[in-house]
Design a protein around this motif. Structure first.
Motif, PDB file in Angstrom:
ATOM      1  N   TRP A 119       0.840  -1.208   0.000  1.00  0.00           N
ATOM      2  CA  TRP A 119       0.000   0.000   0.000  1.00  0.00           C
ATOM      3  C   TRP A 119       0.869   1.250   0.000  1.00  0.00           C
ATOM      4  O   TRP A 119       0.569   2.224  -0.691  1.00  0.00           O
ATOM      5  CB  TRP A 119      -0.899  -0.015   1.233  1.00  0.00           C
ATOM      6  CG  TRP A 119      -1.946   1.047   1.263  1.00  0.00           C
ATOM      7  CD1 TRP A 119      -3.240   0.954   0.847  1.00  0.00           C
ATOM      8  CD2 TRP A 119      -1.781   2.400   1.739  1.00  0.00           C
ATOM      9  NE1 TRP A 119      -3.897   2.148   1.031  1.00  0.00           N
ATOM     10  CE2 TRP A 119      -3.021   3.057   1.578  1.00  0.00           C
ATOM     11  CE3 TRP A 119      -0.713   3.102   2.283  1.00  0.00           C
ATOM     12  CZ2 TRP A 119      -3.218   4.384   1.951  1.00  0.00           C
ATOM     13  CZ3 TRP A 119      -0.901   4.432   2.636  1.00  0.00           C
ATOM     14  CH2 TRP A 119      -2.146   5.054   2.467  1.00  0.00           C
ATOM     15  N   LEU A 122       2.554   1.897  -3.504  1.00  0.00           N
ATOM     16  CA  LEU A 122       1.662   2.103  -4.632  1.00  0.00           C
ATOM     17  C   LEU A 122       1.316   3.578  -4.783  1.00  0.00           C
ATOM     18  O   LEU A 122       1.104   4.293  -3.797  1.00  0.00           O
ATOM     19  CB  LEU A 122       0.377   1.299  -4.458  1.00  0.00           C
ATOM     20  CG  LEU A 122       0.350  -0.121  -5.022  1.00  0.00           C
ATOM     21  CD1 LEU A 122      -0.974  -0.804  -4.676  1.00  0.00           C
ATOM     22  CD2 LEU A 122       0.577  -0.143  -6.522  1.00  0.00           C
ATOM     23  N   PHE A 167      -7.225  -1.932   1.070  1.00  0.00           N
ATOM     24  CA  PHE A 167      -7.386  -2.198  -0.356  1.00  0.00           C
ATOM     25  C   PHE A 167      -8.855  -2.481  -0.645  1.00  0.00           C
ATOM     26  O   PHE A 167      -9.560  -3.071   0.186  1.00  0.00           O
ATOM     27  CB  PHE A 167      -6.542  -3.390  -0.802  1.00  0.00           C
ATOM     28  CG  PHE A 167      -5.076  -3.102  -0.929  1.00  0.00           C
ATOM     29  CD1 PHE A 167      -4.560  -2.537  -2.090  1.00  0.00           C
ATOM     30  CD2 PHE A 167      -4.201  -3.391   0.105  1.00  0.00           C
ATOM     31  CE1 PHE A 167      -3.209  -2.270  -2.204  1.00  0.00           C
ATOM     32  CE2 PHE A 167      -2.853  -3.129  -0.001  1.00  0.00           C
ATOM     33  CZ  PHE A 167      -2.352  -2.563  -1.171  1.00  0.00           C
ATOM     34  N   THR A 213      -7.566  -2.134  -5.579  1.00  0.00           N
ATOM     35  CA  THR A 213      -7.056  -0.770  -5.696  1.00  0.00           C
ATOM     36  C   THR A 213      -6.731  -0.226  -4.316  1.00  0.00           C
ATOM     37  O   THR A 213      -7.298  -0.648  -3.302  1.00  0.00           O
ATOM     38  CB  THR A 213      -8.087   0.153  -6.372  1.00  0.00           C
ATOM     39  OG1 THR A 213      -9.316   0.105  -5.638  1.00  0.00           O
ATOM     40  CG2 THR A 213      -8.338  -0.283  -7.800  1.00  0.00           C
ATOM     41  N   LYS A 214      -5.847   0.714  -4.302  1.00  0.00           N
ATOM     42  CA  LYS A 214      -5.399   1.342  -3.055  1.00  0.00           C
ATOM     43  C   LYS A 214      -6.424   2.368  -2.591  1.00  0.00           C
ATOM     44  O   LYS A 214      -6.791   3.281  -3.337  1.00  0.00           O
ATOM     45  CB  LYS A 214      -4.041   2.010  -3.287  1.00  0.00           C
ATOM     46  CG  LYS A 214      -3.516   2.844  -2.126  1.00  0.00           C
ATOM     47  CD  LYS A 214      -2.173   3.456  -2.486  1.00  0.00           C
ATOM     48  CE  LYS A 214      -1.639   4.321  -1.362  1.00  0.00           C
ATOM     49  NZ  LYS A 214      -0.295   4.864  -1.662  1.00  0.00           N
TER      50      LYS A 214
END
Length: 257
Positions: A119, A122, A167, A213-214
């Protein structure tokens, strides 16, 4: 227990390993069909799945845990792999656009710490694909492949783990319906197993794939309001006594006079 990098390399050079690579790569490449201008990193033993991105991504690197070991990749060129210690990634915050995890979540004792580091590195809006062995599949029950080592996951467990580490799971996939045995008859039927398993949505695939996705903001937990405590009225001391018709005022407890 982490599997050694020599065993991983041996598996992916064998016929069953090449079938596993093709089945998983087909889904990964379908989800990430355009990585032009992006930085891509593989964590664990992801190098067999990174080759399709080398010709289009700005940067492609492989990060391998020290417990597993490291190999030179890509062959015949400058190595783009690095060893990481304890899941700590030697990368700046927000420096990677895509992260692929293979053979990483199952053997580690601290998957939440690994995902927290992913995380961190990213970029905003970055995406991650995690490949994890399915606990209901046959591949988790056979230790002749790398997918039989460590802690397998159910789909629900994987989704919960991702949400705990900020996430958002976007989509799930499954691969490796073929039994994990080096038999020529089974290997020839591998495409049939994959097509049939996906078409009929059969349970028991070898691995789960999830793209997430973050999340940029941590969810705010609402605390229940504390009950209002009403102040007690201030108590003033009072003199208690009694009167007798035949005598003066007497405090309670005083002896009769």
């Amino acid at each position: 227990m982490p599997i050694d990098v020599v065993d991983l390399r041996t598996f992916y050079s064998a016929p069953l390993g090449r079938i596993a690579q093709r089945a998983i790569s087909r889904i990964v490449r379908h989800w990430w069909n355009d990585t032009h201008g992006l930085a891509v990193a593989g964590l664990g033993y992801a190098t067999p799945y990174l080759d399709p991105f080398r010709d289009e991504a700005v940067r492609v690197i492989g990060l391998m845990p020290a417990e597993q070991g490291i190999v030179h990749w890509p062959p015949g060129g400058t190595s783009a792999t690095a060893m990481v210690e304890g899941g700590q990634l030697p990368l700046p915050d927000g420096s990677i656009d895509r992260v692929l995890l293979v053979h990483m979540l199952e053997p580690t004792e601290h998957p939440r710490e690994v995902l927290s580091e992913v995380w961190r590195v990213l970029s905003p809006g970055g995406r991650m694909i995690a490949v994890a062995c399915n606990r209901r599949g046959m591949w988790a029950r056979v230790d002749t492949t790398p997918f039989g080592y460590g802690q397998p996951f159910s789909k629900r467990q994987l989704a919960a783990l991702l949400r705990e580490t900020l996430f958002s799971p976007e989509r799930f996939g499954e691969a490796l319906y073929v039994p994990p045995f080096e038999r020529r008859s089974l290997l020839k039927l591998a495409p049939f197993f994959e097509r049939t398993g996906k078409r009929m949505a059969l349970p028991g695939a070898g691995v789960h794939l999830v793209e997430a996705t973050k999340q940029l903001y941590r969810p705010v937990m609402l605390r229940a309001r504390a009950p209002v405590r009403h102040a007690l009225p201030r108590l003033e001391p009072r003199l208690q006594g009694s009167f007798r018709r035949d005598g003066p005022f007497r405090r309670d407890g005083d002896p009769d006079r």
